[in-house]
Scaffold this active site. Structure first.
Site, PDB file in Angstrom:
ATOM      1  N   HIS A   1      41.705  35.674  40.380  1.00  0.00           N
ATOM      2  CA  HIS A   1      41.204  35.482  41.737  1.00  0.00           C
ATOM      3  C   HIS A   1      41.075  33.988  41.996  1.00  0.00           C
ATOM      4  O   HIS A   1      40.228  33.329  41.404  1.00  0.00           O
ATOM      5  CB  HIS A   1      39.844  36.186  41.895  1.00  0.00           C
ATOM      6  CG  HIS A   1      39.960  37.672  41.811  1.00  0.00           C
ATOM      7  ND1 HIS A   1      39.009  38.470  41.222  1.00  0.00           N
ATOM      8  CD2 HIS A   1      40.942  38.505  42.250  1.00  0.00           C
ATOM      9  CE1 HIS A   1      39.403  39.733  41.315  1.00  0.00           C
ATOM     10  NE2 HIS A   1      40.571  39.769  41.930  1.00  0.00           N
TER      11      HIS A   1
ATOM     12  N   GLU B   1      37.876  31.880  42.453  1.00  0.00           N
ATOM     13  CA  GLU B   1      36.872  31.859  41.385  1.00  0.00           C
ATOM     14  C   GLU B   1      37.113  30.685  40.457  1.00  0.00           C
ATOM     15  O   GLU B   1      37.439  30.824  39.282  1.00  0.00           O
ATOM     16  CB  GLU B   1      36.885  33.208  40.652  1.00  0.00           C
ATOM     17  CG  GLU B   1      36.441  34.325  41.582  1.00  0.00           C
ATOM     18  CD  GLU B   1      36.708  35.744  41.070  1.00  0.00           C
ATOM     19  OE1 GLU B   1      36.420  36.683  41.815  1.00  0.00           O
ATOM     20  OE2 GLU B   1      37.218  35.895  39.942  1.00  0.00           O
TER      21      GLU B   1
ATOM     22  N   HIS C   1      36.119  35.709  35.250  1.00  0.00           N
ATOM     23  CA  HIS C   1      35.985  35.800  36.708  1.00  0.00           C
ATOM     24  C   HIS C   1      34.772  35.026  37.189  1.00  0.00           C
ATOM     25  O   HIS C   1      33.966  34.559  36.390  1.00  0.00           O
ATOM     26  CB  HIS C   1      35.812  37.265  37.134  1.00  0.00           C
ATOM     27  CG  HIS C   1      37.070  38.070  37.112  1.00  0.00           C
ATOM     28  ND1 HIS C   1      37.703  38.469  38.254  1.00  0.00           N
ATOM     29  CD2 HIS C   1      37.812  38.528  36.084  1.00  0.00           C
ATOM     30  CE1 HIS C   1      38.788  39.161  37.929  1.00  0.00           C
ATOM     31  NE2 HIS C   1      38.879  39.213  36.619  1.00  0.00           N
TER      32      HIS C   1
ATOM     33  N   GLU D   1      31.967  37.620  34.041  1.00  0.00           N
ATOM     34  CA  GLU D   1      31.671  37.137  35.387  1.00  0.00           C
ATOM     35  C   GLU D   1      30.713  35.959  35.303  1.00  0.00           C
ATOM     36  O   GLU D   1      29.636  36.075  34.721  1.00  0.00           O
ATOM     37  CB  GLU D   1      30.997  38.250  36.204  1.00  0.00           C
ATOM     38  CG  GLU D   1      31.832  39.509  36.361  1.00  0.00           C
ATOM     39  CD  GLU D   1      32.770  39.446  37.553  1.00  0.00           C
ATOM     40  OE1 GLU D   1      32.826  38.390  38.215  1.00  0.00           O
ATOM     41  OE2 GLU D   1      33.437  40.462  37.817  1.00  0.00           O
TER      42      GLU D   1
END
Ligand SMILES: [Zn+2]
Length: 1136
Positions: free
Chosen positions: A837, A840, A934, A1019
Site C-alpha cells: 500500500h 503506508e 503495513h 501494522e
C-alpha cells in the site's frame, strides 16, 4: 427477589384497586403508596411495575378522575407526577394512552387548567411523555397539539418559565414525527421558532434558562430532519441567526450544549455541493496492457461529477466505514470469520504448473552458486567485477571503498526478471531490468568524477501509458526520466538553496551554485557545492544526494517528473526529541466549523481563488501575488488543487489513486512564499474515512528546507487546531464505494511557519520514495562487508509502469569449507515484504530498520545471518509509491487483495512474489516466517495479524470442538517476543483470525497456500503509542526503524538454540529469555475489542459525525420538583 412473588401479588392488587377506583381519597392513598414504593428503589421497580400493568392502571385512573368535575387537583397532580415517572420508562406509554383514550382527556385538562401554570405544567409534561412515541406524536399532531404548545411558548419572560420549558420540550418531542414537522414547515413555524430562540438568547443574559433555549433548538433540529425543513431554515436566514448567536456564546462551558446543538443544525442544513473539480477521478489514468482475462477497472476518463447526486435523504445516514479494508475493519463482525475447517488449515497447493516455478531458481542464486573456486580467482581476473560493483553508478567524491570481489557476483549484470508469459512483456522486462550495478560499467576510473552514462537503449514503454485526464490527449509514453535531458531535473527551490548554502558552506559555495545548477552530473565538478553535500553524507547514513539524483532519473512516473522534492534529495534527520501526541479535542472545533459556515453566510468574505491546479499547469500567478505557492509534481507527490479561501486559509484537494476515483488519504506537496509568524489554515477537503487519528493526537509532518540547510531536524510533526470532520461535499455512489450518498471529510490544521520565504513540504506521513529505497539499497551494498554479509540485489520483475521491483537476499557469507557450504545451503528462509500500500510509508521506514539491522555488525544480526536466508521485497508497489497513490497500483486495484489469483500482467509484483514463495515450497524450502509490513491509519502502536485455526473458531463462536483439533501455537512466538523487546509493539492489539474478507491478502494466502505457519501482517501506526515506553508519544522514523530492527531481534527466538546463544549475545534484550514458559499457555483469549478497529470513544463529545447525531437522552423530568416549586404565575398564552 424471593419476596418478589409476594410483592407481585400485592402490587397487582394495588394496581387493580387503583384502576377501578372512582373515589378520590382512595386513589390519593394508593398513589401515595405507589410513589413511596417507587421512590425508594431504583428504576428496576418502575420497570417491574410497568410489567404488571402499572402504566395502564395510571392511565385508566386519569380517565376516571377527569370525569369528576371540576377537576380535583389533589389527586390529579400526584397522579400526573407518577405518570411522568413511569411513562418515561415505558416505551409504549404513548401507544397505551392512545388506546385508553387519555390523550384527549389530558388535552381537555390542559385547556381547563389554563392559565394556571401550576396545573398546566404537569399536563404539558404528560403530553411530552406521550409524544416520545413517534406514532403517538403524529396522532397528537392531527388534533392540533403542536400549535397549542407553540402558542404557549412566549418570548423571553421570567414568569411561568417552567411551563414554557415543558411546552417547548413537548413540542420538540412532537416534532420528531415527520408529519408534524411537515405541518410546522407549512405553517412557517421555523421562522417563529428562530425568532423565539433569538429572543431568549439575547435576553437571557444570566443564562438562567438554558433548558428552554436548548429545547427551542431541538424543535428546529427535528424540523430540519426533513428536506423542506432544511430549506425553510435557510430561507428564514437560520444560518446567520444560529451562527451569530453561537459565536456570541463564546467559550462559556455552560452554553456548550446549546452551541453544540446549533452547530449540528447548521452543519446538517449546509447545502451539499460538489467538490470543486471536474471529475473526482484521478487526474491521471494508465492504459492497462491488453489482456483478455483481466477484470478491467472502470473505464478511465469517464465519470465526470455530474453523477454526483447531491440530494440528501430524509433518513438519517448511518454510513459505516467501508473505506479502510485494511486488515480487520471496524465494520467487521464475527460473520466474516472463516468457520470452514478445510479453509482453516494450511492447505498448500500450487497455483501454476511446476515447470513455471523453475524460473524462480534465478532468485535463489545462493542455492546454486559455486563458491569453491573463490580463492583461486586471481586479482587480475576480478578486475572487471571490481569496477562493476564498486563504481556501480558513478564515483562520488570522497574516499571510495572497494569491496573484495566475490565469485558469486559474477552474474550481477545478467539478472533479469522472471520470464513473463506474454512475450511482449518479457522483452520489455529484459530491456528495463538492468541490474543496478550494471549501469556504471562503462565508467572511467573510479576516482574520477564520472558522468552518468545513459546505458543502453531506452526501454520501450509498457503496453500501457499515462495520460492526463480528462483532456483526452494522445497517450504519452512514459520514458526514462532524465535519459534525454537530465539537466531538466533540478531542484525547485534553487534560490533558497543558494542562500542557505551561503550561510552553511560559505560564500564561495554559494557563488558556485549558480541559478541553473542542475541536479546531476555537474555536481561533482563544483568543489564547494560538493563540500556541502559531503557534509550531508556524513550526517545521514545510507543516504547520498548524488545517488538519489541518479536513482530518481531512472524512476519512471506517470507525469514524467522533472523535479526532485528537496526532502528526498537531501535526506531526513529525525528530531532528537520525542514528539508528544497533540492534546485531544480541546473543544475549539466549533471555531473551525463556524469559519466554514461563515463562507455560506457571508460569501463576500471568500476569495475562492484557485492558486494551484494540476490540470491547469499554466495557472500563472502574478509577481505581486502574496498567496502561497503550491507544487506537487515530484515523486510520491500528491496535491491536486489548492484554493485560497481567505487571506490565510486554503482548501486543498488530493488526487485519487490512478485509475480510480477513490483513496484520498496520502498527500505530499511543497509550499512556498509564506510569511513567518502568521497562522495559515489548511483544509484538506476530500478525505474519505469516517474517522481519523488526526482526531486523536496525530499531526501531519513538515519539512522546512531552511531548517534542514541549517542542519536541524528535518521532517517533524506540525500543526495545531487539528480536526477531522464530515463536510458538505457530497460523494457520488461510485466514489462512496456503493454506499449510500455520503460526504467527504475535512482534515483541518493550522501552521505558523518559522521563516518567511522558506520552502516547506507537508505530508501525511514521513515520505519514503522508490528512489529513496533504491538509494538505500545501493548504499547498503556499498557499505557492508562482503566477507561477512552475502547481499544480493536482484530484480523480481518489472512493474506496469516499467520500474524494477527489487528483491534482496541477505545471509552470512559462507566459508569455503564443504561443511560451511553445506550449512549455508541448509539455512531456512525468512521472507519479508512491505509497501504493497503506497500510502503506508511507515512500513518502508520499518523495512529500512530491518535492512540496516540485518547487514549490521550487531551480534544478533550476525547470528541471524548465520542461520537464515532473508528474502526481502521491500516495495511491492513501486508504481503506487512513485505516483503518490494511497492504496492502489496503476491498475487501480488494491494489490493486497490479489494474492489468490494474481495476474502476471496486472499484478506482476504479487504474481512473482507468490511464484518465488511457491518455488521455495516446491524445493522443500518453505519459509519459516513470512511478514508483510503495513501501516494502520486508525490505530496506535505496532501490532500483528496472524492466522490461527483455533482462535478463529473460538472467536466465531463455532460449535466445533476445538479440543480435538491440533494446532501448532508457534505463530504466537514472534508477537510475544516483540511485546517484550519492542517499545512500540503491543501484543494485546494483535489478532490471529482468518477472515473471509481477507482471504486474498498476503497473510492468509501465504499461510493457506504456501503453508507458512508464521504468516503475518505487521501494522505500524501513523500516529503514536498509547502503551509502553512510548506511551503518549507520536511515532517518528527513529521509532519505526527501531521496530524494524527489533522485529529481527525477535526472530532470533526461533533459533533452536536461542537460549544458548541468547546468554552470550543478548544483553539488552534479556526479556527474550524470560518468556519461554509463557508460550505454553495454550488458549489465548482474543482481545475484547476484536470487532472494533477504531479508537474508543473520545472523552470529549465528537460532533463531526453530525449527520448521524443520536437523540440525546432527555434529562429525566422530575415533576416533583416542578410541582413543589410551582409558581402562581399566570401563564400567558400566545395570541396566535
Ligand atoms: Zn496496508
Amino acid at each position: 427477589m424471593t419476596s418478589a412473588s409476594g410483592n407481585a401479588t400485592g402490587l397487582e392488587v394495588v394496581l387493580s384497586t387503583l384502576k377501578n377506583s372512582h373515589d378520590v381519597q382512595s386513589a390519593v392513598n394508593i398513589l401515595q403508596i405507589l410513589d413511596e414504593l417507587l421512590s425508594a428503589g431504583t428504576g428496576k421497580r418502575i420497570c417491574y411495575m410497568i410489567s404488571k400493568g402499572g402504566s395502564e392502571a395510571l392511565l385508566h385512573t386519569l380517565v376516571n378522575m377527569t370525569r369528576i368535575s371540576p377537576p380535583n387537583y389533589d389527586v390529579i397532580l400526584p397522579l400526573m407526577h407518577l405518570m411522568v415517572k413511569v411513562g418515561q420508562r415505558d416505551k409504549k406509554f404513548g401507544q397505551k394512552a392512545q388506546e385508553i383514550g387519555t390523550i384527549n382527556e389530558t388535552l381537555s385538562l390542559l385547556k381547563h387548567s389554563l392559565p394556571h401554570t401550576k396545573y398546566v405544567t404537569p399536563c404539558l409534561w404528560v403530553l411530552k411523555v406521550y409524544a416520545s412515541s413517534v406514532a403517538t406524536g403524529a396522532a397528537m399532531g392531527k388534533i392540533g397539539i403542536p400549535r397549542l404548545l407553540l402558542n404557549l411558548i412566549s418570548p423571553y419572560t421570567t414568569r411561568s418559565t417552567r411551563a414554557i420549558r415543558a411546552a417547548t420540550e413537548g413540542l420538540s418531542a412532537l416534532l420528531k414525527s415527520k408529519w408534524n414537522s411537515r405541518r410546522a414547515v407549512e405553517n412557517g413555524h421555523i421562522h417563529r421558532l428562530l425568532k423565539l430562540y433569538q429572543d431568549w438568547h439575547q435576553r437571557d443574559t444570566q443564562n438562567k434558562y438554558i433548558p428552554i433555549r436548548k429545547a427551542l433548538l431541538n424543535c428546529i433540529k427535528y424540523i430540519t430532519n426533513i428536506q423542506t425543513g432544511k430549506k425553510a431554515f435557510l430561507e428564514a436566514d437560520g444560518m446567520r441567526v444560529l451562527l451569530s448567536t453561537s459565536r456570541a456564546c463564546g467559550s462559556n462551558t455552560d452554553l456548550h450544549p446549546v452551541v453544540k446543538l446549533a452547530t449540528q443544525i447548521m452543519r446538517r442544513c449546509y447545502p451539499k455541493s460538489q467538490l470543486p473539480v471536474l471529475t473526482v477521478r484521478s487526474c491521471y489514468s494508465f492504459a492497462l496492457p491488453n489482456v483478455a482475462d483481466q477484470q478491467a477497472p472502470e473505464h478511465p476518463g469517464k465519470s465526470p461529477q455530474e453523477g454526483v447526486a447531491v440530494k440528501e435523504d430524509d433518513e438519517e445516514q448511518d454510513d459505516e466505514d467501508g473505506i479502510e479494508n485494511e486488515e480487520p475493519g471496524c465494520n467487521e463482525d464475527d460473520d466474516d470469520l472463516e468457520t470452514d475447517l478445510t479453509r482453516l488449515r494450511p492447505n498448500p497447493e500450487f497455483d501454476r504448473p511446476a515447470e513455471e516455478l523453475k524460473e524462480y531458481e534465478r532468485l535463489c542464486p545462493e542455492l546454486v552458486d559455486y563458491f569453491e573456486d573463490l580463492d583461486a580467482m586471481s586479482d587480475d581476473q576480478s578486475d572487471s567485477q571490481d569496477v562493476a560493483s564498486c563504481s556501480a553508478l558513478f564515483s562520488a567524491p570522497g574516499p571510495h571503498r572497494c569491496k573484495k570481489p566475490r565469485k558469486w557476483r559474477k552474474d550481477l549484470a545478467e539478472e533479469n526478471s522472471p520470464k513473463a508469459h506474454n512475450p511482449a512483456r518479457s522483452r520489455r522486462a529484459h530491456q528495463t531490468s538492468p541490474a543496478p550495478s550494471d549501469s556504471g560499467r562503462e565508467s572511467g576510473s573510479k576516482n574520477d568524477c564520472t558522468p552518468i552514462q545513459d546505458s543502453g537503449p531506452h526501454p520501450v514503454a509498457p503496453s500501457g501509458g499515462c495520460t492526463l485526464n480528462p483532456t483526452g490527449q494522445p497517450v504519452k509514453d512514459m520514458h526514462l526520466k532524465g535519459s534525454a535531458d537530465s539537466s531538466k531535473v533540478r531542484l525547485h527551490f534553487q534560490d533558497l538553496y543558494n542562500s542557505k548554502a551561503q550561510s552553511v558552506a560559505g560564500e564561495e559555495c554559494a557563488r558556485s551554485l549558480d541559478q541553473s545548477w542542475p541536479i546531476g552530473r555537474e555536481h561533482a565538478l563544483q568543489d564547494t557545492g560538493s563540500k556541502l553535500l559531503e557534509m550531508r553524507k556524513e550526517m545521514i547514513p545510507f543516504h547520498d544526494p548524488y545517488v538519489y539524483t541518479h536513482m530518481a532519473e531512472k524512476t519512471k512516473s506517470a507525469t514524467d517528473y522533472k523535479t526532485l522534492a528537496f526532502p528526498d534529495y537531501w535526506g531526513h534527520v529525525p528530531p532528537l526529541y520525542h514528539e508528544p501526541l497533540m492534546g485531544q479535542w480541546c473543544g475549539n472545533q466549533s471555531d473551525k466549523i463556524f469559519e466554514d459556515i461563515q463562507r455560506l453566510v457571508n460569501p463576500g468574505d471568500v476569495l475562492d481563488r484557485v492558486v494551484f491546479d494540476t490540470e491547469s499547469p499554466s495557472l500563472v500567478t502574478s509577481e505581486a501575488d502574496v498567496s502561497l505557492k503550491f507544487y506537487s509534481n515530484f515523486e510520491s507527490g500528491n496535491l491536486r488543487k489548492a484554493i485560497q479561501i481567505r487571506k490565510y486559509e486554503y482548501d486543498l484537494i488530493m488526487n485519487a489513486d490512478i485509475n480510480t476515483d477513490l483513496q484520498h488519504q496520502w498527500f505530499y506537496f511543497e509550499i512556498s512564499s509564506m510569511k513567518a509568524g502568521v497562522p495559515y489554515r489548511f483544509n484538506i477537503i476530500n478525505c474519505e474515512k469516517t474517522n481519523s487519528q488526526f482526531n486523536y493526537g496525530m499531526q501531519p509532518v513538515m519539512y522546512s528546507v531552511h531548517e534542514a540547510l541549517c542542519g536541524r531536524a528535518c521532517w517533524a510533526r506540525v500543526g495545531s487546531d487539528i480536526y477531522y470532520y464530515k463536510n458538505h461535499y457530497g460523494r457520488s455512489g461510485a466514489a462512496a464505494r456503493g454506499q449510500k450518498e455520503t460526504s467527504y471529510y475535512t482534515l483541518t490544521f493550522t501552521i505558523t511557519f518559522l521563516h518567511s520565504k522558506d520552502v516547506c513540504y507537508l505530508a501525511y506521513h514521513y515520505p519514503y520514495t522508490y528512489s529513496t529505497l533504491m538509494t538505500h539499497l545501493h548504499l547498503l551494498e556499498e557499505l557492508l562487508n562482503p566477507d561477512q554479509v552475502y547481499f544480493r540485489h536482484q530484480i523480481l520483475c518489472s512493474t506496469l509502469g516499467g520500474n524494477n521491483c527489487p528483491v534482496i537476499t541477505i545471509t552470512a557469507s559462507p566459508g569455503s569449507q564443504p561443511e560451511q557450504l553445506h550449512q549455508f545451503w541448509n539455512r531456512q528462509y525468512m521472507v519479508l515484504t512491505a509497501r504493497v500500500h503506497p500510502g503506508e510509508s511507515n512500513a518502508s521506514w520499518v523495512m529500512k530498520g530491518t535492512l540496516e539491522f540485518l547487514v549490521s555488525n550487531d551480534p544478533i544480526a550476525r547470528s541471524l545471518r548465520d542461520s537464515y536466508i532473508f528474502k526481502i521485497i521491500p516495495m511491492l508497489n513501486p508504481d503506487g509509491v512513485i505516483n503518490g497513490c494511497h492504496r492502489c497500483s496503476l491498475s487501480g486495484e488494491d494489490l493486497n487483495r490479489q494474492w489468490s489469483e494474481p495476474s502476471p500482467d496486472l499484478h506482476p509484483t504479487i504474481y512473482h512474489t507468490k511464484g518465488l514463495l511457491s518455488y521455495m515450497r516446491s524445493i522443500d524450502r518453505t519459509p519459516l516466517v513470512y511478514c508483510d509490513y503495513h501501516g494502520h491509519s486508525r490505530k496506535k502502536n505496532v501490532f500483528m495479524y496472524g492466522c490461527s485455526l483455533k482462535e478463529t473458531l473460538w472467536q466465531s463462536g463455532s460449535s466445533i470442538d476445538t479440543a480435538t483439533l491440533n494446532e501448532d501455537i508457534g505463530y504466537r512466538t514472534i508477537p510475544k517476543v516483540l511485546d517484550k523487546i519492542s517499545p512500540a509493539f503491543a501484543i494485546n492489539r494483535c489478532l490471529f483470525l482468518v477472515q473471509k474478507s481477507r482471504e486474498a491478502t498476503a497473510r492468509v494466502v501465504v499461510w493457506r497456500e504456501i503453508g507458512v505457519l508464521r504468516s503475518y501482517t505487521m501494522e505500524s501506526t501513523y500516529c503514536g503509542c498509547d502503551q509502553g515506553k512510548y506511551n503518549g508519544l507520536q511515532i517518528g522514523t527513529r521509532e519505526l526503524e527501531e521496530m524494524g530492527a527489533k522485529f529481527c531481534t525477535g526472530l532470533l527466538k526461533l533459533k533452536k538454540d536461542a537460549l544458548l546463544c541468547g546468554k552470550q549475545l543478548i544483553s539488552q534484550d534479556t526479556a527474550l529469555l524470560d518468556f519461554e514458559h509463557e508460550l505454553q499457555n495454550v488458549r489465548y483469549i482474543s482481545h475484547s475489542d476484536v470487532s472494533v478497529d477504531d479508537e474508543p470513544p473520545c472523552p470529549e463529545e465528537i460532533d463531526y459525525y453530525t449527520d448521524n447525531c443520536t437523540e440525546e437522552d432527555d434529562d429525566p423530568i422530575d415533576l416533583a420538583t416542578e410541582l413543589n416549586a410551582s409558581s402562581e404565575d399566570e401563564l400567558e398564552v400566545g395570541k396566535k
